[in-house]
Design an enzyme around this catalytic site. Structure first.
Site, PDB file in Angstrom:
ATOM      1  CG  MET A  33     -46.250 -41.543 -58.700  1.00 39.00           C
ATOM      2  SD  MET A  33     -47.870 -41.740 -57.963  1.00 39.00           S
ATOM      3  CE  MET A  33     -47.468 -41.570 -56.241  1.00 39.00           C
ATOM      4  CG  LEU A  36     -38.105 -36.686 -59.335  1.00 38.54           C
ATOM      5  CD1 LEU A  36     -37.271 -36.635 -60.618  1.00 38.54           C
ATOM      6  CD2 LEU A  36     -38.771 -38.053 -59.199  1.00 38.54           C
ATOM      7  CG  HIS A  40     -37.473 -40.438 -56.954  1.00 37.43           C
ATOM      8  ND1 HIS A  40     -37.920 -39.530 -56.021  1.00 37.43           N
ATOM      9  CD2 HIS A  40     -38.503 -41.305 -57.131  1.00 37.43           C
ATOM     10  CE1 HIS A  40     -39.156 -39.826 -55.669  1.00 37.43           C
ATOM     11  NE2 HIS A  40     -39.540 -40.907 -56.326  1.00 37.43           N
ATOM     12  CE  LYS A 152     -40.632 -45.446 -48.404  1.00 35.11           C
ATOM     13  NZ  LYS A 152     -41.525 -44.779 -49.297  1.00 35.11           N
ATOM     14  CG  ASP A 153     -42.667 -47.916 -53.055  1.00 36.29           C
ATOM     15  OD1 ASP A 153     -43.647 -47.520 -52.420  1.00 36.29           O
ATOM     16  OD2 ASP A 153     -41.717 -47.173 -53.373  1.00 36.29           O
ATOM     17  CD  GLN A 156     -44.429 -49.390 -57.045  1.00 34.40           C
ATOM     18  OE1 GLN A 156     -45.445 -48.741 -56.869  1.00 34.40           O
ATOM     19  NE2 GLN A 156     -43.260 -48.828 -57.196  1.00 34.40           N
ATOM     20  CB  VAL A 179     -31.862 -43.742 -50.957  1.00 31.09           C
ATOM     21  CG1 VAL A 179     -31.027 -42.550 -50.516  1.00 31.09           C
ATOM     22  CG2 VAL A 179     -31.212 -44.432 -52.158  1.00 31.09           C
ATOM     23  CG  MET A 187     -34.428 -40.244 -48.577  1.00 31.59           C
ATOM     24  SD  MET A 187     -33.439 -39.326 -49.724  1.00 31.59           S
ATOM     25  CE  MET A 187     -32.142 -38.807 -48.615  1.00 31.59           C
ATOM     26  CB  SER A 188     -41.199 -41.173 -48.603  1.00 33.63           C
ATOM     27  OG  SER A 188     -42.530 -40.936 -49.017  1.00 33.63           O
TER      28      SER A 188
HETATM   29  P1  AMP Z   1     -42.618 -42.849 -56.344  1.00 30.09           P
HETATM   30  O1  AMP Z   1     -42.307 -41.596 -57.099  1.00 30.09           O
HETATM   31  O2  AMP Z   1     -42.679 -42.645 -54.868  1.00 30.09           O
HETATM   32  O3  AMP Z   1     -43.793 -43.579 -56.917  1.00 30.09           O
HETATM   33  O4  AMP Z   1     -41.373 -43.809 -56.541  1.00 30.09           O
HETATM   34  C1  AMP Z   1     -40.810 -44.046 -57.801  1.00 30.09           C
HETATM   35  C2  AMP Z   1     -39.735 -45.111 -57.655  1.00 30.09           C
HETATM   36  O5  AMP Z   1     -38.733 -44.659 -56.757  1.00 30.09           O
HETATM   37  C3  AMP Z   1     -40.273 -46.426 -57.073  1.00 30.09           C
HETATM   38  O6  AMP Z   1     -39.631 -47.507 -57.734  1.00 30.09           O
HETATM   39  C4  AMP Z   1     -39.866 -46.338 -55.640  1.00 30.09           C
HETATM   40  O7  AMP Z   1     -39.701 -47.583 -55.010  1.00 30.09           O
HETATM   41  C5  AMP Z   1     -38.531 -45.623 -55.747  1.00 30.09           C
HETATM   42  N1  AMP Z   1     -38.196 -44.994 -54.470  1.00 30.09           N
HETATM   43  C6  AMP Z   1     -38.937 -44.117 -53.752  1.00 30.09           C
HETATM   44  N2  AMP Z   1     -38.324 -43.809 -52.596  1.00 30.09           N
HETATM   45  C7  AMP Z   1     -37.167 -44.512 -52.570  1.00 30.09           C
HETATM   46  C8  AMP Z   1     -36.096 -44.651 -51.638  1.00 30.09           C
HETATM   47  N3  AMP Z   1     -36.087 -43.989 -50.486  1.00 30.09           N
HETATM   48  N4  AMP Z   1     -35.076 -45.476 -51.948  1.00 30.09           N
HETATM   49  C9  AMP Z   1     -35.074 -46.180 -53.115  1.00 30.09           C
HETATM   50  N5  AMP Z   1     -36.051 -46.097 -54.043  1.00 30.09           N
HETATM   51  C10 AMP Z   1     -37.080 -45.280 -53.773  1.00 30.09           C
END
Ligand code: AMP
Length: 284
Positions: A33, A36, A40, A152-153, A156, A179, A187-188
């Site tokens: 989404m 980044l 990501h 992390k998810d 999902q 990560v 990380m988020s």
């Molecule tokens: P998002 O943009 O938050 O929807 O995440 C996109 C992808 O990145 C998803 O597969 C998430 O699980 C992965 N992701 C988000 N944060 C992390 C993290 N800290 N470590 C590993 N993967 C992540």
């Protein structure tokens, strides 16, 4: 380092995928989404290593946000994202708008019964239906050989693995490790919402989960006891509101009383207005 191509329409995306298919090139796909970060980036770098071509999608998917959630204010940072994708070696960014992705009278959705209703699904009804639907659509447009998802998810990831199996989607789903920041915070993109004091409090999730993992490694198997201890840590270290703390079977996501086989300790905690999630895998 060449700039990735920016594909804004489903047609442009389809042409790119068709070219990959015709040239018999493997395609790694990282759906995101945007906003980044290094989490990501790790997914994109892994895709880079394992495939001939890499596509990152950036789409803040409206159908996975509930009323009153943060769809409008979700961080949108395309220029920085483009740089990160270039650094990580992506060949293309699929960056469609809402109208291009959803027809006004769309009426077909993908649901993964059971798995979508527990954990985060309890307080976010409809969220995983939105996720499963958009990922199916993205898989159809991108036609990846492999798709990379973060642990992390974890819920999902489990839902996407199940949906891929059940619908015979021709893609290999590749799970990637979480990560974390040097101090342990997962990380988020939503960490951007946290004020400095909230950022400190946010560590309670990683601390509670690390305690749980250590206790299980030391022989503890009583899930209720561990959930109680994790709740205590969260309450001691923050004034956050616990949405859930659970220990579940890693495959079925059913609650367990006794930790045996592959389990997952998972939690969601609201720090101020920001809902954070984190999890660890447990080997009982
Ligand atoms: P998002 O943009 O938050 O929807 O995440 C996109 C992808 O990145 C998803 O597969 C998430 O699980 C992965 N992701 C988000 N944060 C992390 C993290 N800290 N470590 C590993 N993967 C992540």
């Amino acid at each position: 380092m060449a700039d990735p191509a920016v594909l804004k329409t489903p047609d442009e995306m389809r042409s790119f995928s068709l070219m990959a298919l015709r040239e018999d090139k493997s395609l790694g796909f990282v759906p995101t989404m945007g906003a980044l970060h290094a989490g990501h980036k790790a997914l994109i770098e892994r895709a880079r290593k394992e495939n001939d071509l890499v596509v990152v999608s950036i789409f803040v998917n409206p159908t996975q946000f509930g009323p009153g959630e943060d769809f409008e204010k979700y961080p949108r940072t395309f220029e920085a994202d483009e740089k990160l994708c270039a650094q990580a070696g992506a060949d293309a960014i699929f960056f469609p708008d809402k109208k291009a992705m959803y027809s006004e009278n769309a009426r077909t959705f993908v649901e993964v019964g059971g798995l979508q209703d527990v954990l985060c699904g309890m307080s976010r009804p409809g969220h995983f239906r939105g996720v499963a639907t958009v990922v199916t659509k993205l898989f159809n447009l991108v036609r990846p050989t492999r798709a990379y998802f973060g642990r992390k998810d974890a819920q999902q990831l489990r839902i996407i693995q199940t949906m891929t199996r059940d619908l015979d989607l021709p893609v290999e789903v590749v799970p990637c490790e979480i990560v974390r920041e040097p101090d342990g915070l997962a990380m988020s993109s939503r960490n951007k919402y946290l004020s400095p004091p909230q950022r400190k409090q946010a560590l309670c999730l990683a601390h509670a989960l690390a305690h749980c993992k250590k206790a299980v490694a030391g022989g503890e198997r009583d899930a209720m006891k561990l959930i109680g201890e994790m709740a205590e840590i969260v309450e001691d270290e923050s004034d956050g509101e616990i949405d859930y703390i659970a220990i579940v079977n890693a495959e079925t996501l059913d609650d367990v009383a006794v930790i045996a086989g592959e389990c997952l300790a998972a939690m969601a905690v609201k720090i101020g207005q920001t809902r954070l999630i984190d999890n660890v895998r447990l080997n009982g």
